[in-house]
Design an enzyme around this catalytic site. Sequence first.
Site, PDB file in Angstrom:
ATOM      1  CG  ASN A  42      -2.349  -0.667   0.897  1.00 18.30           C
ATOM      2  OD1 ASN A  42      -2.628  -0.718  -0.092  1.00 18.30           O
ATOM      3  ND2 ASN A  42      -3.058  -1.122   1.942  1.00 18.30           N
ATOM      4  CD  GLU A  96      -2.735  -6.581   6.506  1.00 19.03           C
ATOM      5  OE1 GLU A  96      -3.653  -5.973   6.344  1.00 19.03           O
ATOM      6  OE2 GLU A  96      -1.790  -6.253   6.930  1.00 19.03           O
TER       7      GLU A  96
END
Length: 169
Positions: A54, A89
């Site tokens: 990210n 995640e």
Amino acid sequence: QLQLTDMAFKDPLTGLSNRRFLMDNAKREISRHARFDHPFSMMMLDIDHFKKINDNHGHETGDLVLKSFAEICVNTLRLEDCMCRLGGEEFIVLLPNTPVNSAMVIAERLRQEIEQSVISTPSGEITITSSFGVAEVNTNLPFGHSLKAVDHAVYQAKAAGRNCVIPAQ
Ligand code: C2E
Ligand code: C2E
């Protein structure tokens, strides 16, 4: 009607079941396995260093990685294995009628499949690994107990250097 159910029980990004579905479903699955005395296992998967993806590539690429990750896993598992996104995640797979030694084999197969997959994104090709915790679900205890056990095993997998499968104690 179908769309409403989808919204309530599905993770919109990956199309997997969501935490709510997992919690609702786990109780029923535990009861079913206890009744027929069938083995029942589960695993937790956590993508390694996801925050870096990210940070380095942006959230759109991060989302694409999550989607691809889910797809790789679903294609490597049996239709009856239930994969859910817990959040971020972090994922759970319920493995009905599966003893824990088989669950270890499955987790290792998934680990290798993920490690070998190349994910194409607008910011280039990305490879990922993930850490696994595996446990036999104790059908005499609330689901939260087994959830804690796999969570702890994932923690140990991370501490052991990531990209590995650790059975719960
Ligand atoms: P294997 O791949 O070494 O798997 C051993 C056992 O682990 C399987 O015994 C099953 O109990 C469990 N297992 C493996 N993968 C999965 C999975 O994705 N989900 C669940 N729930 N359980 C899994 P089983 O069923 O007696 O299968 C024996 C062998 O037959 C497997 O050994 C594999 O070589 C083959 N096999 C069975 N089904 C498939 C399949 O759908 N695709 C492939 N490629 N091979 C299969
Ligand atoms: P499925 O049961 O939904 O499994 C989907 C995919 O998960 C399989 O694709 C395979 O990549 C993986 N998988 C599932 N179980 C196992 C396993 O025990 N060991 C290993 N190594 N991989 C496993 P695949 O192999 O292309 O099979 C597609 C479908 O064909 C399976 O869908 C299943 O319905 C059927 N099938 C394939 N082999 C067997 C088998 O040995 N026994 C049975 N009963 N069905 C099989």
